[in-house]
Scaffold this motif. Structure first.
Motif, PDB file in Angstrom:
ATOM      1  N   GLY A  14      18.444  26.664  12.915  1.00  0.00           N
ATOM      2  CA  GLY A  14      18.050  27.808  12.105  1.00  0.00           C
ATOM      3  C   GLY A  14      17.721  29.032  12.935  1.00  0.00           C
ATOM      4  O   GLY A  14      18.012  30.173  12.544  1.00  0.00           O
ATOM      5  N   THR A  15      17.118  28.814  14.094  1.00  0.00           N
ATOM      6  CA  THR A  15      16.797  29.937  14.980  1.00  0.00           C
ATOM      7  C   THR A  15      18.061  30.609  15.482  1.00  0.00           C
ATOM      8  O   THR A  15      18.211  31.835  15.434  1.00  0.00           O
ATOM      9  N   TRP A  16      19.010  29.803  15.986  1.00  0.00           N
ATOM     10  CA  TRP A  16      20.227  30.400  16.542  1.00  0.00           C
ATOM     11  C   TRP A  16      21.102  31.037  15.466  1.00  0.00           C
ATOM     12  O   TRP A  16      21.693  32.102  15.684  1.00  0.00           O
ATOM     13  N   LEU A  21      23.221  36.093  13.117  1.00  0.00           N
ATOM     14  CA  LEU A  21      23.364  36.914  11.916  1.00  0.00           C
ATOM     15  C   LEU A  21      22.655  38.252  12.093  1.00  0.00           C
ATOM     16  O   LEU A  21      23.167  39.296  11.668  1.00  0.00           O
ATOM     17  N   GLN A  22      21.493  38.230  12.729  1.00  0.00           N
ATOM     18  CA  GLN A  22      20.787  39.488  12.967  1.00  0.00           C
ATOM     19  C   GLN A  22      21.590  40.401  13.889  1.00  0.00           C
ATOM     20  O   GLN A  22      21.665  41.618  13.686  1.00  0.00           O
ATOM     21  N   LYS A  23      22.207  39.811  14.905  1.00  0.00           N
ATOM     22  CA  LYS A  23      23.020  40.618  15.818  1.00  0.00           C
ATOM     23  C   LYS A  23      24.160  41.316  15.079  1.00  0.00           C
ATOM     24  O   LYS A  23      24.585  42.416  15.468  1.00  0.00           O
ATOM     25  N   GLN A  24      24.643  40.690  14.006  1.00  0.00           N
ATOM     26  CA  GLN A  24      25.729  41.267  13.219  1.00  0.00           C
ATOM     27  C   GLN A  24      25.217  42.165  12.096  1.00  0.00           C
ATOM     28  O   GLN A  24      26.008  42.665  11.289  1.00  0.00           O
ATOM     29  N   GLY A  25      23.912  42.358  12.034  1.00  0.00           N
ATOM     30  CA  GLY A  25      23.331  43.250  11.040  1.00  0.00           C
ATOM     31  C   GLY A  25      23.358  42.716   9.624  1.00  0.00           C
ATOM     32  O   GLY A  25      23.328  43.491   8.662  1.00  0.00           O
ATOM     33  N   GLU A 106      20.397  36.371  26.852  1.00  0.00           N
ATOM     34  CA  GLU A 106      20.359  37.497  25.921  1.00  0.00           C
ATOM     35  C   GLU A 106      19.169  37.385  24.975  1.00  0.00           C
ATOM     36  O   GLU A 106      18.449  38.363  24.734  1.00  0.00           O
ATOM     37  N   LEU A 107      18.943  36.176  24.447  1.00  0.00           N
ATOM     38  CA  LEU A 107      17.782  35.964  23.582  1.00  0.00           C
ATOM     39  C   LEU A 107      16.499  36.129  24.377  1.00  0.00           C
ATOM     40  O   LEU A 107      15.507  36.689  23.873  1.00  0.00           O
ATOM     41  N   GLU A 108      16.483  35.656  25.602  1.00  0.00           N
ATOM     42  CA  GLU A 108      15.324  35.812  26.482  1.00  0.00           C
ATOM     43  C   GLU A 108      14.947  37.279  26.639  1.00  0.00           C
ATOM     44  O   GLU A 108      13.769  37.650  26.573  1.00  0.00           O
ATOM     45  N   SER A 109      15.939  38.125  26.824  1.00  0.00           N
ATOM     46  CA  SER A 109      15.689  39.563  26.954  1.00  0.00           C
ATOM     47  C   SER A 109      15.096  40.138  25.675  1.00  0.00           C
ATOM     48  O   SER A 109      14.163  40.942  25.717  1.00  0.00           O
ATOM     49  N   ALA A 110      15.612  39.698  24.529  1.00  0.00           N
ATOM     50  CA  ALA A 110      15.102  40.194  23.250  1.00  0.00           C
ATOM     51  C   ALA A 110      13.665  39.742  23.001  1.00  0.00           C
ATOM     52  O   ALA A 110      12.858  40.483  22.433  1.00  0.00           O
ATOM     53  N   HIS A 357      27.058  30.090  16.526  1.00  0.00           N
ATOM     54  CA  HIS A 357      27.973  31.200  16.764  1.00  0.00           C
ATOM     55  C   HIS A 357      29.296  30.972  16.046  1.00  0.00           C
ATOM     56  O   HIS A 357      29.846  31.899  15.413  1.00  0.00           O
ATOM     57  N   GLU A 358      29.810  29.742  16.105  1.00  0.00           N
ATOM     58  CA  GLU A 358      31.061  29.423  15.402  1.00  0.00           C
ATOM     59  C   GLU A 358      30.908  29.590  13.889  1.00  0.00           C
ATOM     60  O   GLU A 358      31.790  30.127  13.229  1.00  0.00           O
TER      61      GLU A 358
END
Length: 385
Positions: A14-16, A21-25, A106-110, A357-358
């Motif tokens: 659920g987290t990933w 989905l958030q990255k895709q707005g 990338e998630l770590e940076s966010a 992601h898939e």
């Protein structure tokens, strides 16, 4: 209230999925029951009862078990390129490793905090046969297994007679930190509903679903081991297994590596703490921690460690595994409003981001899923739900 995606569960899957989905707005809501966090400094209950009813005393006087901890919150967080006694290269390792490292960073940076660390496993051999097996695997050239050596530098910390081997690279994920930090973001954005999902209150509409006043185009179930009770995906060939682990304090033990000699010892979130486990029980009557595991693991630690340690906590959880050891990913063939992302088993830290992601690409761009994970392989079963 309306949204595009309604996600059930905020474990790894659920987290990933919500992250991509958030990255895709895209608009989404996550429903996940409230997590009661365990504080390792306060430890857990004074004793655990064995099946005979006898009390087994443990080192700490106050263990406190949360009423709910999903498998994602109890897992070691290790991503290992090899698996099993034969050290076989894990499924899709060559593709997964660069993918997960890139996306965890990338998630770590966010999240603005460390969540992934590269390390290695120091494998101490308990028998000459396991040493020979390791050396044979090295000769086959998997690329992840280093040559056998005496391991003298580890003698102050560990008891072993037949040398050691090293597996590298291995990644370790600060799972609880990642899940908690992402949960905080979802809460701040009002994208999280802390409640236990009730399938009886779900309405399947013509081209959407409705749940407690929420209308969504898609509902995606990421509910871990609870999937066996799911009325739409429960017939899939689930093969749940139970794992247990101890949290120990061992301040003298170096935090630079993961250690293995029968049991596995993994550096934990706080300095000086280590995760120790784990078991794979396919037949179990009780999902709770057991006195047998505590007793057996303590004995194994005594045989492995030369440094002092103290048990701080004892955890158990049920993993959402599958008979085929391949995930369940995709859209229901009979109800296209419903989808699933589940069944990651012991490889959740690597498989969950990849298949989230898939699934996101399937929703947004109609790109095909990996056939080994696509639930269309169970089309006939799902059409009977």
């Amino acid at each position: 209230m309306q949204t595009e995606f309604l996600i059930i569960g905020q474990g790894l899957c659920g987290t990933w999925l919500s992250w991509f989905l958030q990255k895709q707005g895209r608009e989404f809501l996550v429903i996940d029951r409230r997590v009661l966090k365990s504080d390792p400094e306060t430890s857990f209950s004074g004793c655990i009862r064995s099946e005979s009813g006898n009390a087994l005393q443990v080192a700490s006087p106050e263990f406190s078990h949360p009423t709910f901890q999903g498998a994602s919150r109890v897992a070691s967080g290790v991503i290992n390129p090899v698996t099993g006694r034969r050290l076989s290269v894990t499924w899709m390792a060559e593709e997964l490793f660069p993918f997960v490292f890139r996306h965890y960073k990338e998630l770590e940076s966010a999240l603005e905090t460390e969540i992934i660390r590269q390390t290695s496993v120091i494998n101490f051999f308990p028998t000459p046969q396991m040493k020979d097996s390791y050396e044979e695997r090295y000769k086959q050239g998997s690329g992840y297994v280093s040559p056998w050596w005496e391991g003298e530098e580890w003698k102050p910390y560990f008891q072993f007679e037949f040398g050691a081997g090293e597996i590298s690279p291995v990644y370790w994920i600060r799972l609880r930190t990642m899940l908690d930090k992402w949960r905080e973001i979802l809460q701040k954005k009002s994208q999280l509903i802390e409640d236990r999902f009730n399938w009886e209150e779900l309405e399947i509409l013509h081209d959407s679903v409705r749940y407690k006043g929420i209308t969504a185009k898609y509902l995606i179930t990421c509910d871990g081991a609870e999937a066996i009770n799911n009325p739409f995906f429960g017939k899939l060939p689930h093969a749940l297994n139970k794992g247990e682990a101890l949290l120990i304090s061992a301040p003298e033990l170096p935090i630079t590596h993961i250690y293995k000699r029968g049991i596995t010892i993994v550096p934990w979130e706080e300095p000086g703490l280590f995760w120790v486990g784990s078991t794979y029980q396919h037949n179990f009557a009780d999902p709770a921690p057991t006195a047998d595991f505590l007793r057996n693991t303590t004995r194994a630690l005594d045989n492995m460690l030369k440094v002092s340690y103290e048990i701080k906590d004892h955890w158990a959880a049920v993993r959402p595994s599958t008979i085929e050891r391949r995930p369940f990913v995709g859209i229901h063939p009979k109800y296209p409003q419903l989808a699933i992302l589940n069944g990651m088993g012991t490889k959740g830290c690597s498989l969950a981001p990849y298949f989230a992601h898939e699934l996101t690409r399937l929703f947004l761009h109609n790109e095909p899923l990996n056939k080994a994970a696509d639930i269309n392989r169970f089309h006939q079963i799902l059409m009977t739900t």
